[in-house]
Every structure is written in C-alpha cells, then in structure tokens.
Design an enzyme around this catalytic site. Structure first.
Site, PDB file in Angstrom:
ATOM      1  CE  LYS A 140       6.574   2.666 -10.177  1.00 11.13           C
ATOM      2  NZ  LYS A 140       6.938   2.547 -11.414  1.00 11.13           N
ATOM      3  CG  ASP A 186       5.090   2.848 -18.294  1.00 14.94           C
ATOM      4  OD1 ASP A 186       6.086   3.022 -17.237  1.00 14.94           O
ATOM      5  OD2 ASP A 186       4.488   2.140 -17.615  1.00 14.94           O
TER       6      ASP A 186
END
Length: 433
Positions: free
Chosen positions: A219, A348
């Site tokens: 990420k 998320d």
C-alpha cells in the site's frame, strides 16, 4: 502495466466439513451464477474438504451430510479490498466508539481488537479481504500479518486476509500517523520498517521490508487525503520516480501495489507508474478514468463512505474537505462505470463500521451498477485483483468452498446482502441461522 508473476499462497488448514470427513451437500432455492449474471434455481452444491466438488450434479455422494437452507440464494463469499482491522470496531462499555488512531493503544491491544473485527466481518459474509496499511508505531512488527497467520492456523475466526504491512508514505503524507495525531517533532519517531520513506532508495527498502516480513500486497500513499491533516487531498505526495520504484520493487517480488490516490494528477501518475489498483480515486477526471480502463488499472472506489462516514467529530478543516470532495466522488463513480474501469469492492472500514461492508454493494447500485454487476465487483473482479480468480469469487467446481446465503433474490434487491444467514469459508460452516 507490469503484471506480477506470482499469486499469494492460500492456506489449506480447514477441518473436514462433514462427520468423519464426509462431503457436505448444501441445498437452497437459488444460487448466483456471477459469470452469467443470472440467479438460477435450484441450488445443490457439493463440498468436499475445502473445495466445491460439484454444482447441481445428477447425483450427490452417498453418506454426505446435507444442509437444507431453504428459501435463500447462495452466493460466493464476498470480498472487501480496502479495510483495516487494526482500527475501529468494538465499542467501549460506555457505548462510545474506540478512537481510530489513538496513540494509547499498544500493538498487542490492537492485534486483539483486529481479531474481533475479523470475526465480525466474516459473519457479515465477507470471506476474503485486503488489510491495507498499518498507520501506527509497532516497532516494525506487521500486525496484520500476525492476524492473517492466526486465522490461517485456525486460532481465531476471520476472513482470508491479504496483508499489506505498513503503508509506504513520505514524511507528512496522508498515512503518516504523526500527521493524523498532529504530534510535535520527535514525539513518535518512525522507521522505514514502519512505512516512512523518502526518495527512491528508501521506498525500495521500505517495500522490501514489508515483503520480507509477510506482506502480500503493498500500500502506498500517493496523494493527500480527506481525513488527515496532510497536504490537500488532490496533491501528489510521491514523485513519479518514487511511484515507479515502488511498483517495480513490488512487481519483481510478485506482489501487487494498491495506491491511496484521491487527486486526479496522483491517480494518473499511479497508472503511468504501473501501480495495479487505485483506492478512492475521488477526483479522477474522465480522461484519467479512460486511461485507467486502457491500462487495466483497478479502482476500489469506497463510495459508500462518501454518504455515511461520521465526520461530525472531525476537525473543522477536515469537515470542509469532505464537503468539497465527497459530492465530486459520488459523481466520479458513474463515469468510471461508463468508462469500463475494473471496479472492485472495498469499504475503507472502519470509515464504514466493520460488519456493514455490504452497504458498499448498495451504494454501487445507487451509482449506476446493476445488482449483478455489484455482486461481480465483490466477487469475480475482487478475485481478479488479488490474482485468485481461479480459486475464489465463483460457485464453481474446483473453487474454494466460500459460500454464503441471503434471503430473497439479490439480482432484484442488492440490499439483501446485508442479511447474511449462512457463512461457509474453506468448507467450514461459521454461521447458520
């Protein structure tokens, strides 16, 4: 776009599904053929070990244990490509939610919290997730890798986890935890092992560290964010050279890269750098969306949080950013759908509470997908993103036995995915109500 050569390994640690290892036969009124885009009747699925052995066979194995689920629709296990089990989740005894980024929580406490969030997510029907990026000081430990190992070994119940370790971010970047906490200089020094990296040499070392210690996806914080006191959400935080180095380093190790990118320039830079997946993409232009479609870059749009994220207790400047960005994000997604961008499902969480993951599917339909397209985003397309579409995302012979059941017909009403009655992961039943 450079394609990694290897997919993450899957564990095969499930106990036999039936008595004495006998096959299990699941019966229901309907099942979703995601590839065909149809809900079919009836449903008879034979599970042997942790795999689907047959769908609607002429005969079922003798001695199989049968589970008749009645008037429900069987679906492949759903997938959430953007969440973080280490933050959010269970409530305190006073009923107040735990702080998302509290510096008072040590790594052991966060890891225990993650196991509770993992179980909540599994029981909501999500059997595979990507845990994208720790944002806390851990001394270099990859806590999500530890959670993944504990689940794979059967110590705790949870989805199949594809961990990212620490998010790679520059000083002052969106995922720099000192920015979230607005800490003074020197209060919480962070290392490359904890994701803070500047310059081509450091970002390469940071990627190598995460992979060395078990990360299965990288990420990167490519742009500013809405809910952090960093640069503006549209600004590009890493240079083109740094982004290209991150992608190159990960891809040579057979690992894909997901980029937090809100601004149009940052999204475009990620695509050109060969990054595999853009998270959010809220301010992407039509031209950039077409570029994503041409390159095959995935989008995890996290669109439901733009409707429902609780920002009332956020700082005034963060509420102002949300008021500016979220409406534009809602209008971006229909354009991405029309452009043919490959859209995978992600929430998320805990920006959306753990366990409410299926609300993302409802939001995808509200933005213009058909219910079956939304199901595809949460199954086949997500499986393609993590290079496991030969194993996951379908009710098909040979695939892993990740099966859930919902009432009614999700091809007519996607909201039924919020009412999961049955969960099987890897051939093991975790929920049957």
């Amino acid at each position: 776009m450079t394609a990694p050569s290897e997919a993450p390994e899957l564990s095969d640690t499930s106990a036999p599904t039936g008595a004495s290892g006998a096959p299990i036969v699941l019966r229901a009124r309907r099942w979703a053929d995601v590839d065909a885009g149809e809900v079919r009747s009836p449903a008879v699925i034979v599970v042997e070990g942790n795999r689907i052995a047959a769908v609607n066979p002429a005969e079922v194995p003798a001695g199989a244990a049968e589970i008749d689920l009645g008037d429900v629709t069987l679906l492949p296990g759903l997938m959430d490509m953007e969440l973080n089990f280490l933050i959010g989740g269970p409530e305190t005894p006073t009923g107040l939610p735990l702080p998302m980024h509290g510096v008072q929580d040590d790594p052991a406490y966060r890891t225990i919290r993650a196991t509770l969030n993992a179980r909540t997510t599994l029981l909501a029907g999500f059997t595979t997730v990507r845990n994208l990026g720790l944002m806390v000081k851990t001394g270099g430990y990859l806590l999500d890798v530890a959670v993944q190992r504990a689940i794979d070994q059967g110590w705790v119940d949870g989805p199949r986890v594809i961990p990212a370790g620490h998010a790679v971010t520059p000083y002052g970047g969106h995922l720099d935890p000192t920015v979230f906490q607005r800490l003074a200089p020197g209060i919480m020094p962070l290392s490359i092992g904890e994701g803070i990296a500047n310059g081509v040499g450091e970002v390469r070392a940071c990627v190598r560290y995460q992979i060395r210690h078990g990360a299965k996806v990288i990420k990167v914080s490519a742009s500013g964010g809405v809910m952090s006191h960093s640069t503006g959400p549209g600004s590009q935080q890493y240079s083109d050279e740094e982004l290209a180095a991150i992608a190159d380093e990960a891809h040579r190790a057979g690992v894909r890269v997901a980029a937090h990118a809100v601004g149009d320039r940052a999204v475009r830079a990620c695509v050109r750098a060969g990054i595999d997946c853009v998270e959010h993409g809220f301010l992407a232009s039509e031209e950039t969306l077409r570029l994503m479609a041409e390159h095959g870059t995935f989008l995890v749009s996290t669109t439901y949080l733009t409707d429902a994220m609780d920002i009332e207790r956020a700082a005034p400047e963060l509420r102002k950013k949300a008021a500016e960005v979220f409406p534009r994000a809602r209008s971006m997604l229909p354009k991405a759908i029309a452009a043919g961008v490959r859209i995978a499902c992600g929430t998320d969480a805990p920006a959306v509470p753990h366990g409410d993951n299926a609300k993302e599917l409802v939001a995808l339909v509200a933005r213009g997908m058909t219910p079956m397209q939304a199901l595809r985003a949460a199954t086949v397309t997500s499986a393609e993103l993590v290079e496991l579409d030969h194993e996951l995302g379908r009710l098909k012979e040979g695939c892993l036995a990740d099966v859930i059941a919902v009432p009614g017909d999700p091809s007519r009403d996607i909201a039924v995915t919020q009412d999961v009655r049955f969960v099987m992961k890897d051939g093991r039943v975790h929920k049957n109500v």
